[in-house]
Design an enzyme around this catalytic site. Structure first.
Site, PDB file in Angstrom:
ATOM      1  N   LYS A   1      -0.617   5.736  20.389  1.00  0.00           N
ATOM      2  CA  LYS A   1      -1.862   6.239  19.787  1.00  0.00           C
ATOM      3  C   LYS A   1      -2.718   6.983  20.788  1.00  0.00           C
ATOM      4  O   LYS A   1      -3.461   7.892  20.413  1.00  0.00           O
ATOM      5  CB  LYS A   1      -2.651   5.092  19.162  1.00  0.00           C
ATOM      6  CG  LYS A   1      -1.994   4.543  17.911  1.00  0.00           C
ATOM      7  CD  LYS A   1      -2.970   3.880  16.981  1.00  0.00           C
ATOM      8  CE  LYS A   1      -2.278   3.540  15.681  1.00  0.00           C
ATOM      9  NZ  LYS A   1      -3.148   2.891  14.716  1.00  0.00           N
TER      10      LYS A   1
ATOM     11  N   LYS B   1       8.302   5.008  12.649  1.00  0.00           N
ATOM     12  CA  LYS B   1       7.793   4.104  11.607  1.00  0.00           C
ATOM     13  C   LYS B   1       6.926   4.865  10.589  1.00  0.00           C
ATOM     14  O   LYS B   1       6.150   5.755  10.981  1.00  0.00           O
ATOM     15  CB  LYS B   1       6.991   3.011  12.326  1.00  0.00           C
ATOM     16  CG  LYS B   1       6.014   2.258  11.495  1.00  0.00           C
ATOM     17  CD  LYS B   1       5.107   1.376  12.336  1.00  0.00           C
ATOM     18  CE  LYS B   1       3.692   1.904  12.303  1.00  0.00           C
ATOM     19  NZ  LYS B   1       2.637   0.928  12.109  1.00  0.00           N
TER      20      LYS B   1
ATOM     21  N   LYS C   1       0.364   5.134   7.781  1.00  0.00           N
ATOM     22  CA  LYS C   1      -0.638   5.700   6.888  1.00  0.00           C
ATOM     23  C   LYS C   1      -1.466   6.779   7.566  1.00  0.00           C
ATOM     24  O   LYS C   1      -2.097   7.578   6.907  1.00  0.00           O
ATOM     25  CB  LYS C   1      -1.530   4.604   6.304  1.00  0.00           C
ATOM     26  CG  LYS C   1      -2.351   3.815   7.313  1.00  0.00           C
ATOM     27  CD  LYS C   1      -3.357   2.939   6.581  1.00  0.00           C
ATOM     28  CE  LYS C   1      -3.164   1.459   6.814  1.00  0.00           C
ATOM     29  NZ  LYS C   1      -3.476   1.020   8.170  1.00  0.00           N
TER      30      LYS C   1
HETATM   31  P1  ATP Z   1      -2.088   3.131  11.216  1.00  0.00           P
HETATM   32  O1  ATP Z   1      -1.127   4.234  10.938  1.00  0.00           O
HETATM   33  O2  ATP Z   1      -3.477   3.406  10.735  1.00  0.00           O
HETATM   34  O3  ATP Z   1      -2.036   2.608  12.600  1.00  0.00           O
HETATM   35  P2  ATP Z   1      -0.263   1.376   9.825  1.00  0.00           P
HETATM   36  O4  ATP Z   1       0.157   2.072   8.590  1.00  0.00           O
HETATM   37  O5  ATP Z   1       0.674   1.266  10.950  1.00  0.00           O
HETATM   38  O6  ATP Z   1      -1.670   1.951  10.314  1.00  0.00           O
HETATM   39  P3  ATP Z   1      -1.506  -1.215   9.990  1.00  0.00           P
HETATM   40  O7  ATP Z   1      -2.824  -1.403   9.347  1.00  0.00           O
HETATM   41  O8  ATP Z   1      -1.533  -0.996  11.452  1.00  0.00           O
HETATM   42  O9  ATP Z   1      -0.729  -0.021   9.316  1.00  0.00           O
HETATM   43  O10 ATP Z   1      -0.520  -2.374   9.615  1.00  0.00           O
HETATM   44  C1  ATP Z   1      -0.739  -3.384   8.667  1.00  0.00           C
HETATM   45  C2  ATP Z   1       0.509  -4.200   8.457  1.00  0.00           C
HETATM   46  O11 ATP Z   1       1.547  -3.394   7.883  1.00  0.00           O
HETATM   47  C3  ATP Z   1       1.124  -4.777   9.744  1.00  0.00           C
HETATM   48  O12 ATP Z   1       1.614  -6.065   9.462  1.00  0.00           O
HETATM   49  C4  ATP Z   1       2.247  -3.848  10.057  1.00  0.00           C
HETATM   50  O13 ATP Z   1       3.261  -4.466  10.798  1.00  0.00           O
HETATM   51  C5  ATP Z   1       2.726  -3.484   8.664  1.00  0.00           C
HETATM   52  N1  ATP Z   1       3.366  -2.179   8.658  1.00  0.00           N
HETATM   53  C6  ATP Z   1       2.764  -0.981   8.900  1.00  0.00           C
HETATM   54  N2  ATP Z   1       3.649   0.019   8.802  1.00  0.00           N
HETATM   55  C7  ATP Z   1       4.852  -0.550   8.500  1.00  0.00           C
HETATM   56  C8  ATP Z   1       6.158  -0.046   8.267  1.00  0.00           C
HETATM   57  N3  ATP Z   1       6.406   1.236   8.345  1.00  0.00           N
HETATM   58  N4  ATP Z   1       7.147  -0.919   7.970  1.00  0.00           N
HETATM   59  C9  ATP Z   1       6.894  -2.239   7.886  1.00  0.00           C
HETATM   60  N5  ATP Z   1       5.692  -2.785   8.101  1.00  0.00           N
HETATM   61  C10 ATP Z   1       4.674  -1.964   8.405  1.00  0.00           C
END
Ligand code: ATP
Ligand code: LTN
Length: 330
Positions: free
Chosen positions: A114, A196, A199
């Site tokens: 990040k 991965k 969002k």
């Molecule tokens: P950002 O992109 O804003 O960092 P993010 O989409 O990675 O956010 P988080 O809010 O950081 O989402 O994650 C919330 C939960 O969702 C965590 O438990 C994380 O492990 C899970 N998660 C996020 N993206 C994935 C993915 N691609 N596959 C499986 N689990 C995920």
């Protein structure tokens, strides 16, 4: 009476939730909510480690709460709360920051990823982020933390910080375990299936949102990146197809072999149509419930207030313990 073990988890309101958030986190919370005492939060303090538009942050926070409820998290059984409503998180985070090492925090891959996109001015909050996450977890004497694979390293840090505090002073925290699903642990980006699904990606074709309408889901899946092999196989050489198979397995609870068998002798376009329909069938009832909930502000307020009340009670108690052991006058 036997006391239930404790679960805590959270998601950042940093955008609209993706299929990754659903399959990696929320879907497992639903399974666990009956056996455990659960705290599910919306981690707005974490979200501001990168720039957020205030009005979007406000609306996304309520949207995430509506999604939790629409997915089937029961507000009667679980504490659903907004992280910033429980000041103990920020306070405990500072106390833990003082026993965290620059070295261990610089090794966090999420920080490395990040901070790359932040140019010259990397917010210090991004660096401290995993300490705040440790505070979230440790304040509730949490046994189990259901998260996606990407959070494993942060969990390891939370365990280290708990043990360090316990050793420096005296036993204060439970040392939490991660709970990472077998299927759905890491849903990949639809355009770059070695990354991965996230969002906060700039390319909307790279993710499916929980609230994406059916035609958008069909379009995104049909445009998802595959390969030129042309056979539905579960293989590292075909990361795009492997990801779509994983999505089906995580939703339907079937094995990779079963999916591969179903599509023997069939092409990618037929397979992709099937994947899209599986996703749509899973998400449509959730979307309908979100639509109802999101306009009911009074109901949402009632839930997050009740959640904060319970969370504050437990978190404050642990915070006081920490302060006392550190040597603060109370
Ligand atoms: P950002 O992109 O804003 O960092 P993010 O989409 O990675 O956010 P988080 O809010 O950081 O989402 O994650 C919330 C939960 O969702 C965590 O438990 C994380 O492990 C899970 N998660 C996020 N993206 C994935 C993915 N691609 N596959 C499986 N689990 C995920
Ligand atoms: N860092 C997590 C979100 C998060 C979290 C938590 C998850 C913040 N605090 C406590 C579990 C427990 C992420 O998914 N990026």
């Amino acid at each position: 009476m036997e006391t239930k073990k404790v679960i805590l988890s959270g998601i950042q309101p940093s955008g609209s939730l993706t299929l990754g958030n659903y399959l990696g986190a929320i879907k497992n919370w639903i399974k666990l909510q009956d056996q455990y005492e659960c705290y599910f939060c919306i981690v707005d303090l974490h979200a501001i480690t990168v720039k957020q538009e205030p009005k979007d942050l406000r609306s996304k926070t309520l949207e995430v709460l509506s999604i939790y409820l629409a997915c089937g998290i029961d507000p009667e059984k679980n504490a659903l709360f907004i992280q910033s409503h429980v000041p103990a998180h920020s306070e405990a985070s500072w106390l833990l920051t003082c026993s965290s090492y620059m070295g261990e925090l610089s090794r966090m891959t999420q920080f490395k990823d990040k901070s790359q996109s932040q140019g010259e001015s990397i917010p210090a909050g991004l660096f401290i982020y995993p300490v705040l996450m440790a505070a979230d977890i440790l304040l509730y004497q949490t046994d189990l933390v259901p998260v996606g694979q990407d959070q494993k390293q942060h969990l390891e840090l939370a365990r280290n910080l708990a043990e360090r505090f316990n050793n420096t002073y005296s036993p204060t925290f439970k040392v939490p375990d991660p709970y990472i699903p077998k299927e759905g642990a890491k849903i990949m980006d639809l355009q770059e299936p070695t990354k991965k699904m996230s969002k906060s990606s700039d390319n909307p074709n790279s993710f499916i949102l929980i609230l994406d309408p059916p035609e958008v889901i069909r379009k995104k899946i049909s445009r998802s990146v595959t390969d030129s092999i042309g056979i539905v196989n579960y293989s590292d050489d075909q990361p795009g197809i492997k990801n779509l198979i994983n999505i089906v397995c995580a939703i339907r609870g079937i094995t990779q072999e079963e999916v591969v068998d179903m599509f023997k002798g069939k092409g990618y376009s037929e397979f992709k149509s099937y994947v899209a329909e599986v996703i749509i069938e899973e998400l449509t009832p959730i979307q309908e419930k979100v639509k109802e909930l999101i306009s009911n502000k009074a109901y949402l307020e009632e839930i997050y207030k009740k959640g904060a009340e319970k969370a504050n009670y437990v978190a404050r108690k642990t915070l006081r313990k920490m302060q006392k052991k550190i040597g603060f006058i109370q």
